[in-house]
Design an enzyme around this catalytic site. Structure first.
Site, PDB file in Angstrom:
ATOM      1  N   THR A 154     -31.878 -45.003   7.477  1.00  0.00           N
ATOM      2  CA  THR A 154     -32.433 -43.489   7.354  1.00  0.00           C
ATOM      3  C   THR A 154     -32.401 -42.721   6.131  1.00  0.00           C
ATOM      4  O   THR A 154     -33.125 -42.006   5.988  1.00  0.00           O
ATOM      5  CB  THR A 154     -31.785 -42.439   8.458  1.00  0.00           C
ATOM      6  OG1 THR A 154     -31.800 -43.320   9.969  1.00  0.00           O
ATOM      7  CG2 THR A 154     -32.544 -41.269   8.795  1.00  0.00           C
ATOM      8  N   HIS A 190     -22.069 -43.026   4.561  1.00  0.00           N
ATOM      9  CA  HIS A 190     -20.704 -43.276   4.905  1.00  0.00           C
ATOM     10  C   HIS A 190     -19.663 -42.481   4.108  1.00  0.00           C
ATOM     11  O   HIS A 190     -19.857 -41.204   3.689  1.00  0.00           O
ATOM     12  CB  HIS A 190     -20.276 -44.792   4.826  1.00  0.00           C
ATOM     13  CG  HIS A 190     -21.204 -45.589   5.872  1.00  0.00           C
ATOM     14  ND1 HIS A 190     -21.658 -45.172   7.032  1.00  0.00           N
ATOM     15  CD2 HIS A 190     -21.539 -46.890   5.660  1.00  0.00           C
ATOM     16  CE1 HIS A 190     -22.464 -45.996   7.540  1.00  0.00           C
ATOM     17  NE2 HIS A 190     -22.343 -46.934   6.759  1.00  0.00           N
ATOM     18  N   SER A 227     -29.668 -48.079  12.148  1.00  0.00           N
ATOM     19  CA  SER A 227     -30.360 -46.730  11.638  1.00  0.00           C
ATOM     20  C   SER A 227     -31.524 -46.251  12.400  1.00  0.00           C
ATOM     21  O   SER A 227     -32.280 -46.924  12.953  1.00  0.00           O
ATOM     22  CB  SER A 227     -30.934 -46.921   9.901  1.00  0.00           C
ATOM     23  OG  SER A 227     -29.868 -47.542   9.453  1.00  0.00           O
TER      24      SER A 227
END
Length: 358
Positions: free
Chosen positions: A183, A223, A131
């Protein structure tokens, strides 16, 4: 079945035959054992190098591939698979993007597992996704590669709930997050305020169902969950990429890719840039051979239709992925600075990018 990334005759040692029972996980273990025999200066080892440096691969017919093995860690989702499959030996075929010095082996893992592995510092992958928010904690070990990023241009991870509610109502709420190093968690903390909600880490694929079941007040989906959360009857509270853009006027850098700084010591000056160049070639090949790349990516698209996988890949493998460019680099610096200002991350003065247009 998922094509094996551990088979293939592309080697320097000559001879035929497939790899000798080298599943990617088994290959990673073999590399770990071989690397443990090598002195690594960054770990304080100043001993003499062994005669069989670099690590090698032994094939069923007894031949050897004496190229160094580099492991690339990536999340097991269609966009990462789409980007990196050209680097891999698949089904006995040589990589579409091959190196005379290195053999690339994939290590698929949940992004938070990759974050934690990079932060722990043990058995570091030579190339790894992580991330963007994790970079501050691993900058001494990894440099960012200019290519391979996942950037949300006005969109990103989404905060979702069972019923319509305001952002303000989430302060004090119990929220499922995909990882402390993600993140998504950092930007949610910027949105609501550091420590303003109770966060519980849940595997990202489980978050929509767990929120729908009432286990949490809300969840942060990443995702493919960004596209499918409504299938669980959930509703959008806030799109973090959209909120971020409204605050700073920049895209949201989500997933980053890094190359181990120690590679220049292990394999010679310029190795980091060489590897970054291979990664860029892989992304370019994937984009220019989209149908072929989609077919491979679908092996990582559990429960997704081809159309949905194609849409998701288009969101996160694009011109930003080829090179952050000046705007993307500014976005990375802005995210890390804002998070450091809020006490969420340690400060890193100048993120280092390898490859791409400087």
């Amino acid at each position: 079945a998922q094509p094996s990334a551990s088979e293939g005759p592309a080697r320097n040692g000559g001879g035929g035959g497939r790899l000798n029972s080298l599943h990617p996980r088994a290959t990673e273990g073999a590399v770990k054992r071989l690397n443990s025999l090598q002195p690594h200066p960054e770990n304080g080892d100043r001993g003499e190098r062994h005669l069989f440096t670099p690590p090698f691969t032994v094939y069923a017919d007894g031949s050897m591939d004496t190229r160094a093995v580099l492991r690339i860690g990536h999340s097991p989702d269609p966009d990462d698979a789409f980007m990196w499959w050209p680097l891999l030996e698949l089904n006995g075929q040589a990589p579409r993007v091959a190196s005379s010095r290195f053999r690339i082996v994939a290590v698929p893992a949940d992004i938070e597992d990759l974050n934690q592995r990079a932060m722990r510092g043990d058995d570091l992958l030579e190339i790894s996704a992580f991330s963007c928010a994790t970079y501050s904690r691993i900058a001494a070990r990894y440099a960012l590669t200019a290519c391979g990023s996942s950037v949300g241009d006005g969109y990103g991870p989404k905060v979702v709930a069972r019923e319509p509610r305001t952002v303000a109502s989430l302060r004090g709420a119990h929220i499922a997050i995909p990882g402390q190093g993600t993140t998504a968690f950092v930007v949610t903390s910027l949105l609501l305020g550091p420590g303003a909600f109770r966060a519980t880490v849940v595997p990202f694929k489980e978050i929509p169902a767990r929120v729908a079941a009432g286990d949490f007040d809300a969840g942060v989906v990443i995702h493919e969950g960004q596209l499918t959360f409504a299938d669980e009857g959930l509703v959008l509270v806030e799109d973090l990429g959209r909120w971020w853009h409204s605050q700073v006027g920049l895209p949201l850098p989500l997933g980053a890719n890094g190359v181990l700084r120690a590679l220049d010591d292990r394999h010679g000056a310029g190795t980091m840039a060489e590897v970054a160049g291979l990664l860029e070639q892989s992304v370019r090949y994937a984009l220019s051979h989209r149908e072929e790349s989609i077919r491979y990516a679908l092996t990582f698209a559990e429960g997704m239709t081809e159309a949905l996988a194609d849409e998701f890949i288009g969101m996160y493998v694009n011109s930003w992925t080829l090179d952050y460019g000046p705007t993307g680099r500014l976005a990375v610096r802005t995210l890390l600075d804002r998070a450091a200002d809020a006490g969420l991350l340690p400060r890193v003065e100048a993120p280092e990018f390898v490859g791409g247009a400087q």
